[in-house]
Design a protein around this motif. Structure first.
Motif, PDB file in Angstrom:
ATOM      1  N   GLY A   3       0.773  -1.239   0.000  1.00  0.00           N
ATOM      2  CA  GLY A   3       0.000   0.000   0.000  1.00  0.00           C
ATOM      3  C   GLY A   3       0.798   1.279   0.000  1.00  0.00           C
ATOM      4  N   THR A   4       2.073   1.211  -0.369  1.00  0.00           N
ATOM      5  CA  THR A   4       2.905   2.417  -0.378  1.00  0.00           C
ATOM      6  C   THR A   4       3.262   2.817  -1.795  1.00  0.00           C
ATOM      7  OG1 THR A   4       4.924   1.098  -0.134  1.00  0.00           O
ATOM      8  CG2 THR A   4       3.893   1.919   1.876  1.00  0.00           C
ATOM      9  N   SER A   5       3.582   4.099  -1.965  1.00  0.00           N
ATOM     10  CA  SER A   5       3.988   4.603  -3.273  1.00  0.00           C
ATOM     11  C   SER A   5       5.337   4.016  -3.651  1.00  0.00           C
ATOM     12  CB  SER A   5       4.068   6.128  -3.267  1.00  0.00           C
ATOM     13  OG  SER A   5       2.808   6.673  -2.985  1.00  0.00           O
ATOM     14  N   PHE A   6       5.553   3.907  -4.942  1.00  0.00           N
ATOM     15  CA  PHE A   6       6.750   3.257  -5.470  1.00  0.00           C
ATOM     16  C   PHE A   6       7.853   4.275  -5.705  1.00  0.00           C
ATOM     17  CE2 PHE A   6       9.004   1.725  -9.385  1.00  0.00           C
ATOM     18  CZ  PHE A   6       9.635   0.654  -8.799  1.00  0.00           C
ATOM     19  N   ASN A   7       9.020   4.028  -5.099  1.00  0.00           N
ATOM     20  CA  ASN A   7      10.218   4.815  -5.347  1.00  0.00           C
ATOM     21  C   ASN A   7      11.310   3.868  -5.816  1.00  0.00           C
ATOM     22  OD1 ASN A   7       9.389   7.510  -4.551  1.00  0.00           O
ATOM     23  ND2 ASN A   7       9.273   6.696  -2.487  1.00  0.00           N
ATOM     24  N   PRO A   8      11.510   3.770  -7.128  1.00  0.00           N
ATOM     25  CA  PRO A   8      12.441   2.761  -7.645  1.00  0.00           C
ATOM     26  C   PRO A   8      13.871   3.019  -7.217  1.00  0.00           C
ATOM     27  CG  PRO A   8      11.824   4.309  -9.372  1.00  0.00           C
ATOM     28  CD  PRO A   8      10.955   4.612  -8.194  1.00  0.00           C
ATOM     29  N   SER A   9      14.607   1.936  -7.001  1.00  0.00           N
ATOM     30  CA  SER A   9      16.027   2.029  -6.687  1.00  0.00           C
ATOM     31  C   SER A   9      16.829   2.055  -7.978  1.00  0.00           C
ATOM     32  CB  SER A   9      16.460   0.828  -5.837  1.00  0.00           C
ATOM     33  OG  SER A   9      15.731   0.773  -4.640  1.00  0.00           O
ATOM     34  N   TYR A  10      18.040   2.573  -7.880  1.00  0.00           N
ATOM     35  CA  TYR A  10      18.921   2.635  -9.048  1.00  0.00           C
ATOM     36  C   TYR A  10      19.204   1.225  -9.544  1.00  0.00           C
ATOM     37  CZ  TYR A  10      22.928   3.812 -11.972  1.00  0.00           C
ATOM     38  OH  TYR A  10      23.771   3.959 -13.027  1.00  0.00           O
ATOM     39  N   SER A  11      19.055   1.009 -10.838  1.00  0.00           N
ATOM     40  CA  SER A  11      19.338  -0.294 -11.432  1.00  0.00           C
ATOM     41  C   SER A  11      19.572  -0.103 -12.922  1.00  0.00           C
ATOM     42  CB  SER A  11      18.168  -1.261 -11.216  1.00  0.00           C
ATOM     43  OG  SER A  11      17.032  -0.850 -11.967  1.00  0.00           O
ATOM     44  N   SER A  12      19.945  -1.195 -13.596  1.00  0.00           N
ATOM     45  CA  SER A  12      20.155  -1.111 -15.044  1.00  0.00           C
ATOM     46  C   SER A  12      18.856  -0.804 -15.774  1.00  0.00           C
ATOM     47  CB  SER A  12      20.738  -2.432 -15.568  1.00  0.00           C
ATOM     48  OG  SER A  12      19.867  -3.517 -15.256  1.00  0.00           O
ATOM     49  N   ASN A  13      17.718  -1.190 -15.165  1.00  0.00           N
ATOM     50  CA  ASN A  13      16.420  -0.901 -15.775  1.00  0.00           C
ATOM     51  C   ASN A  13      15.931   0.506 -15.459  1.00  0.00           C
ATOM     52  OD1 ASN A  13      15.934  -3.354 -17.103  1.00  0.00           O
ATOM     53  ND2 ASN A  13      15.301  -4.321 -15.190  1.00  0.00           N
ATOM     54  N   PHE A  14      16.498   1.099 -14.418  1.00  0.00           N
ATOM     55  CA  PHE A  14      16.117   2.462 -14.051  1.00  0.00           C
ATOM     56  C   PHE A  14      17.370   3.204 -13.589  1.00  0.00           C
ATOM     57  CE2 PHE A  14      14.268   5.776 -11.282  1.00  0.00           C
ATOM     58  CZ  PHE A  14      13.354   6.322 -12.178  1.00  0.00           C
ATOM     59  N   PRO A  15      18.187   3.646 -14.559  1.00  0.00           N
ATOM     60  CA  PRO A  15      19.450   4.316 -14.211  1.00  0.00           C
ATOM     61  C   PRO A  15      19.244   5.760 -13.763  1.00  0.00           C
ATOM     62  CG  PRO A  15      19.208   4.197 -16.587  1.00  0.00           C
ATOM     63  CD  PRO A  15      18.022   3.477 -16.008  1.00  0.00           C
ATOM     64  N   ALA A  16      18.571   5.897 -12.628  1.00  0.00           N
ATOM     65  CA  ALA A  16      18.306   7.215 -12.065  1.00  0.00           C
ATOM     66  C   ALA A  16      18.229   7.085 -10.555  1.00  0.00           C
ATOM     67  CB  ALA A  16      17.002   7.793 -12.614  1.00  0.00           C
ATOM     68  N   SER A  17      18.596   8.145  -9.862  1.00  0.00           N
ATOM     69  CA  SER A  17      18.603   8.131  -8.400  1.00  0.00           C
ATOM     70  C   SER A  17      17.756   9.270  -7.861  1.00  0.00           C
ATOM     71  CB  SER A  17      20.032   8.275  -7.861  1.00  0.00           C
ATOM     72  OG  SER A  17      20.861   7.241  -8.340  1.00  0.00           O
ATOM     73  N   LYS A  18      17.000   8.989  -6.816  1.00  0.00           N
ATOM     74  CA  LYS A  18      16.228  10.029  -6.152  1.00  0.00           C
ATOM     75  C   LYS A  18      17.185  10.909  -5.356  1.00  0.00           C
ATOM     76  CE  LYS A  18      12.212  10.692  -3.138  1.00  0.00           C
ATOM     77  NZ  LYS A  18      11.166  10.022  -2.346  1.00  0.00           N
ATOM     78  N   ILE A  19      17.068  12.210  -5.525  1.00  0.00           N
ATOM     79  CA  ILE A  19      17.980  13.137  -4.836  1.00  0.00           C
ATOM     80  C   ILE A  19      17.186  14.013  -3.878  1.00  0.00           C
ATOM     81  CG2 ILE A  19      19.864  13.148  -6.497  1.00  0.00           C
ATOM     82  CD1 ILE A  19      18.679  15.564  -7.856  1.00  0.00           C
ATOM     83  N   THR A  20      17.740  14.205  -2.690  1.00  0.00           N
ATOM     84  CA  THR A  20      17.072  14.980  -1.642  1.00  0.00           C
ATOM     85  C   THR A  20      18.078  15.913  -0.970  1.00  0.00           C
ATOM     86  OG1 THR A  20      17.517  13.265   0.005  1.00  0.00           O
ATOM     87  CG2 THR A  20      15.422  13.117  -1.185  1.00  0.00           C
ATOM     88  N   THR A  21      17.579  16.771  -0.112  1.00  0.00           N
ATOM     89  CA  THR A  21      18.445  17.672   0.645  1.00  0.00           C
ATOM     90  C   THR A  21      17.767  18.054   1.956  1.00  0.00           C
ATOM     91  OG1 THR A  21      19.679  19.754   0.578  1.00  0.00           O
ATOM     92  CG2 THR A  21      17.499  19.763  -0.431  1.00  0.00           C
ATOM     93  N   SER A  22      18.574  18.378   2.951  1.00  0.00           N
ATOM     94  CA  SER A  22      18.038  18.894   4.214  1.00  0.00           C
ATOM     95  C   SER A  22      17.996  20.416   4.196  1.00  0.00           C
ATOM     96  CB  SER A  22      18.912  18.420   5.388  1.00  0.00           C
ATOM     97  OG  SER A  22      20.248  18.875   5.220  1.00  0.00           O
ATOM     98  N   LEU A  23      18.533  21.026   3.131  1.00  0.00           N
ATOM     99  CA  LEU A  23      18.571  22.484   3.028  1.00  0.00           C
ATOM    100  C   LEU A  23      17.199  23.062   2.689  1.00  0.00           C
ATOM    101  CD1 LEU A  23      21.958  22.957   1.122  1.00  0.00           C
ATOM    102  CD2 LEU A  23      21.545  23.119   3.590  1.00  0.00           C
ATOM    103  N   LYS A  24      17.064  24.379   2.878  1.00  0.00           N
ATOM    104  CA  LYS A  24      15.825  25.085   2.584  1.00  0.00           C
ATOM    105  C   LYS A  24      16.109  26.210   1.589  1.00  0.00           C
ATOM    106  CE  LYS A  24      14.217  24.175   7.301  1.00  0.00           C
ATOM    107  NZ  LYS A  24      13.794  24.771   8.592  1.00  0.00           N
ATOM    108  N   TRP A  25      15.033  26.862   1.129  1.00  0.00           N
ATOM    109  CA  TRP A  25      15.200  27.941   0.153  1.00  0.00           C
ATOM    110  C   TRP A  25      16.097  29.053   0.684  1.00  0.00           C
ATOM    111  CZ3 TRP A  25      14.528  27.532  -4.746  1.00  0.00           C
ATOM    112  CH2 TRP A  25      13.538  26.707  -5.285  1.00  0.00           C
ATOM    113  N   GLU A  26      15.990  29.334   1.978  1.00  0.00           N
ATOM    114  CA  GLU A  26      16.803  30.411   2.539  1.00  0.00           C
ATOM    115  C   GLU A  26      18.292  30.075   2.548  1.00  0.00           C
ATOM    116  OE1 GLU A  26      14.322  28.655   6.021  1.00  0.00           O
ATOM    117  OE2 GLU A  26      14.062  29.129   3.883  1.00  0.00           O
ATOM    118  N   ASP A  27      18.613  28.801   2.369  1.00  0.00           N
ATOM    119  CA  ASP A  27      20.022  28.391   2.298  1.00  0.00           C
ATOM    120  C   ASP A  27      20.597  28.555   0.892  1.00  0.00           C
ATOM    121  OD1 ASP A  27      19.873  27.585   4.969  1.00  0.00           O
ATOM    122  OD2 ASP A  27      19.098  25.614   4.399  1.00  0.00           O
ATOM    123  N   LEU A  28      19.724  28.839  -0.084  1.00  0.00           N
ATOM    124  CA  LEU A  28      20.150  28.992  -1.473  1.00  0.00           C
ATOM    125  C   LEU A  28      20.214  30.475  -1.812  1.00  0.00           C
ATOM    126  CD1 LEU A  28      20.717  27.656  -4.273  1.00  0.00           C
ATOM    127  CD2 LEU A  28      18.246  27.769  -4.678  1.00  0.00           C
TER     128      LEU A  28
END
Length: 450
Positions: free
Chosen positions: A178-203
């Motif tokens: 029952g959870t949303s799908f977040n694919p892991s990096y693999s040969s079938n999906f050569p992409a990685s989810k990217i995140t940050t702890s920073l906020k707009w005021e840090d940019l």
């Protein structure tokens, strides 16, 4: 509802669905081997909204019984493959399996794998014309394909019905836990989810860049209205494409992540080293894997160093040029059809093909920060780890034209040196770090504030 409860409710409904499938198989085979019996299709269980993620999906999409049946077949292959064991029976007169059952044997698991022909036999029996519906269920506009619910696989060289079916990873996960799908990096999906702890005021960005980014956020905020209103359909693009260009370390990647963070959307960075291939047709296949999985997820796709994939087309001198241009045409088509946000990032804007530029709604320049922006970056970077005077920060901000990414490298170097010698960060470590970073780019260091 927590994940554990979701899984329990989904399991309860799916178990009953597999029982429905098993009953269907038994009745069909009984009638097949005894022509005196009249086939009566068993009724599926009654589903209600909120009963499970699986039942919600079936009801919200108003699926026909045959569509629901195909999904159940896929689930049964995971949880109770023995329901298909009866199709292993041989025709004693010919000493081989019954051709009309379709299917294939997975020797590695010693199980019967149903094909579309098997599904048609179970559901429709010998009703020949009803089998034509199977073709329509896998049109590109059908939910199975457009929402990437069911994948076809196998050797369909003999007929379309020779294909087997399986649930996509995302829907298998959704129907089970029952959870949303977040694919892991693999040969079938050569992409990685990217995140940050920073906020707009840090940019730290200049006003013109922030204005362009604000337009992107406005489009995302109004995306639902664009998709729902017929009068906007032909006037405003369903998808949004951006080009971020500028020197390394100027905030392109961080901006992409923060756009996703603000709008509660996943951002996936495409690994172009795994996408681009020297072999004809392979790049297109690799890209197709990305777009097929991402389609209708409303993810943000981030192509870093995009010039390697979106470079200018050349005049056709030989077959290599021809196929390179075909690759570009394929890219244009997939990008044009993507309904979410695509961000291309490059240090080399002039190298981007003009055909892509015409399809880009926002071209955002990430320039090296000016003196005031650099002062903000230095103060933020040094906050909490050093008490260097404001006068020194003002001097290095005005004297050295460097990006936020380089400032981060300098601070890390200065902090490590200070720890190595067990002393506070001083002006000496900062200047040494500046010299070190400038030398990487072949630039000379003039100690203008000694």
């Amino acid at each position: 509802m927590n994940t554990k409860n979701e899984a329990r409710h989904n399991a309860s409904v799916i178990f009953k669905e597999v029982v429905w499938l098993e009953d269907f198989i038994n009745k069909r085979l009984n009638c097949y081997f005894d022509s005196q019996l009249e086939f009566m299709a068993p009724e599926p269980i009654h589903l209600t909204v909120g009963q499970s993620k699986y039942s919600d999906f079936i009801l919200e999409n108003e699926l026909l019984n045959i569509e629901r049946f195909i999904i159940v077949v896929c689930l049964a292959l995971h949880f109770k493959p023995k329901v298909f064991d009866k199709f292993l029976i041989k025709n004693k007169a010919l000493d081989k399996r019954f051709t009309e059952f379709g299917g294939k044997i997975d020797e590695s698991k010693s199980i019967f794998v149903p094909t579309l022909e098997t599904i048609a036999f179970i559901f429709y029996g010998d009703c020949f014309e009803s089998r034509f519906l199977m073709y329509r269920l896998f049109d590109e506009d059908h939910l199975f394909s457009s929402e990437n619910v069911i994948e076809l696989y196998g050797d369909n060289s003999n007929s379309f019905l020779s294909n087997s079916v399986r649930l996509s990873d995302e829907h298998f996960q959704y129907f089970t836990i029952g959870t949303s799908f977040n694919p892991s990096y693999s040969s079938n999906f050569p992409a990685s989810k990217i995140t940050t702890s920073l906020k707009w005021e840090d940019l730290v960005l200049d006003k013109s860049t922030l204005d362009e980014v604000s337009l992107i956020n406005t489009w995302i905020d109004r995306q639902g209205e664009i998709l729902e209103r017929k009068d906007l359909e032909k006037k405003i693009n369903k998808g949004y494409k951006c080009l971020f260009y500028g020197s390394p370390g100027t905030g392109k990647t961080l901006t992409a992540i923060l756009i996703g963070k603000q709008n509660n959307k996943s951002v996936y960075r495409i690994d172009l080293s795994q996408i681009v291939s020297k072999y004809i047709g392979e790049t297109e296949k690799n890209l197709a894997k990305i777009f097929d999985i991402a389609e209708n997820k409303n993810w943000i796709l981030f192509f870093d160093e995009a010039e390697s994939l979106f470079s200018k087309r050349t005049g056709v001198q030989d077959s290599k040029d021809k196929y390179a241009n075909q690759q570009t045409a394929y890219l244009l088509q997939r990008i044009e059809n993507y309904k979410g946000l695509i961000i291309l990032a490059t240090n080399l804007k002039p190298n981007i093909d003009v055909a892509f530029s015409r399809r880009i709604q926002s071209v955002v320049n990430f320039s090296v920060p000016g003196v005031l922006e650099r002062e903000k970056l230095w103060k933020f970077a040094l906050s909490g780890i050093s008490n260097l005077p404001d006068s020194f920060i003002k001097k290095i901000s005005s004297s050295y034209e460097i990006s936020g990414g380089l400032i981060k490298n300098i601070i890390q170097y200065a902090w490590l040196i200070s720890k190595q010698h067990n002393v506070p960060i001083s002006e000496k470590e900062i200047l040494s770090g500046i010299r070190r970073e400038l030398s990487k780019d072949g630039k000379s260091f003039n100690n203008q504030i000694a």
